[in-house]
Design an enzyme around this catalytic site. Sequence first.
Site, PDB file in Angstrom:
ATOM      1  N   CYS A   5       5.914  87.479 -34.798  1.00 61.28           N
ATOM      2  CA  CYS A   5       7.029  88.274 -35.329  1.00 61.28           C
ATOM      3  C   CYS A   5       7.049  88.232 -36.852  1.00 61.28           C
ATOM      4  CB  CYS A   5       8.348  87.765 -34.762  1.00 61.28           C
ATOM      5  SG  CYS A   5       9.779  88.657 -35.388  1.00 61.28           S
ATOM      6  N   CYS A  32      10.511  88.011 -38.448  1.00 66.73           N
ATOM      7  CA  CYS A  32      11.125  86.683 -38.359  1.00 66.73           C
ATOM      8  C   CYS A  32      10.509  85.724 -39.377  1.00 66.73           C
ATOM      9  CB  CYS A  32      10.908  86.062 -36.984  1.00 66.73           C
ATOM     10  SG  CYS A  32      11.128  87.187 -35.604  1.00 66.73           S
ATOM     11  N   ASP A  33       9.208  85.736 -39.495  1.00 67.10           N
ATOM     12  CA  ASP A  33       8.518  84.633 -40.172  1.00 67.10           C
ATOM     13  C   ASP A  33       7.795  85.008 -41.468  1.00 67.10           C
ATOM     14  OD1 ASP A  33       9.331  82.959 -38.116  1.00 67.10           O
ATOM     15  OD2 ASP A  33       7.602  83.459 -36.879  1.00 67.10           O
TER      16      ASP A  33
END
Length: 307
Positions: free
Chosen positions: A131, A134-135
Site C-alpha cells: 500500500c 499507507c507507507d
Amino acid sequence: MRNVIILGSGCAGNTAAIYAARAGLNPLVVIGHEPGGQLSITTDVENFPGFPEGIQGPDLVENMKKQAERFGAEFIWGSVLEADLSKRPFRLNIDGEWQETRTLIVASGASARWLGLPNEQKLIGHGVSSCATCDGAFYRDRKIMVIGGGDSAMEEANFLTRFGSEVTLVHRREQFRASKIMLDRARANPKIKFLLNTVVDDIFDVVKNEVTGVKLRNVNTGDAWEQDVDGFFLAIGHIPNTKPFAGQIDLDPDGYILSKGGARTNVTGVFHAGDVQDRVYRQAITAAGAGCMAAIEAERFLEAEGH
Ligand code: NAP
C-alpha cells in the site's frame, strides 16, 4: 438465530460490530483467515484521524475489536466455507458448523497478491508493503521499488516519486496491462526507471529486519544481479474474498461485490463493507466508514421487519 453476522475483523468488520453492538443487535463477528485485515500487516498508521502521533496498525484494529466487545459483540475464529443466501434466514457454514442469521454484513476484504517469496512475508511492515498510500511517506529520500505492470503499479510509482530519491518499476514482461494514459504518465516521470522482463528472486535482509536490497533476474537473458532498495512495494493486484458468495451476490468480473447503493447488495438483507466492494480507496478510514454504513442499514432493515 443471529440478528447480524459480520464476516471479517478488519476496520470495516470491526466498525460494523461497534455500531451493531451499540444498537443492541448482539453481532457475531467471524474473524476470517486474516485476523485484523490489512491493518494487521502494516506498522505505523499516520493518516487515521484522531491519532496525531500515529498508531500501530495492529493496535488500531485491536482497539476497535475491544470497543465492539465492550458493547457485546462476539468474535469467533473461522472462515465461511459455504453460504446459502437463497432464503432468509441466511445460512453460513463456518468451519463446518452452520449458523443462521437474519442479516449479513460481508466485510471479508481483498487480500493483496504477493510474490510468494519466503523473505517477502517476513519483511512485511519492515520495508515490504502492498500500500503506497499507507507507507510511501516512510521512504523520503530513499530508494523505492514497485512491482507490477498494471494501473496500480503506474499510479503507485508516480505517487511514490513524491517521496523517494528514485523509483524503479519492475515488470515481468514487456507489455503492460496498464492503460495508455497511466503508462505514459509514468514514462514521462523522470524519477521512474523501468526494468522490464525482470523478476524478483529474493529480498534482503531478514537478519536486519529491514529491506536493504533485492535479487533481480532478467527472464530473457537469465542475468541475475542485486540492487539496493529501501522500500519494496507490491502492486500486482488484490483478490477479493468473495468465493463462497459467487453465484449468489452479484460480483464484478474480478470478484468484487457490486454495490446496489449505500451498503446494499443485490440480496435483500446482505450488506457490504470495506475492500470487498471498494477497489478504489482501500483506506482504513473509508473501510471504517463503510462498516458504519452497513451496520446502520442492517439495523434499519431489521427494525422495518419488526425485529
Ligand atoms: P492488474 O491490472 O491485474 O495488474 C496486475 C499486474 O501485476 C500485471 O501487470 C501483472 O503482470 C502483474 N503481476 C501479477 N502477478 C504477478 C506476479 N506473481 N509476479 C509479477 N507480476 C505479477 O491489477 P491492478 O494494477 O491492481 O489493477 C486492478 C484494476 O484496478 C484494473 O482494472 C485497473 O485498471 C484498476 N485500477 C485503476 C486505476 C486508475 O484508473 N486510477 C488505478 C489502479 C487500479 P502481467 O501483466 O504479466 O499479468
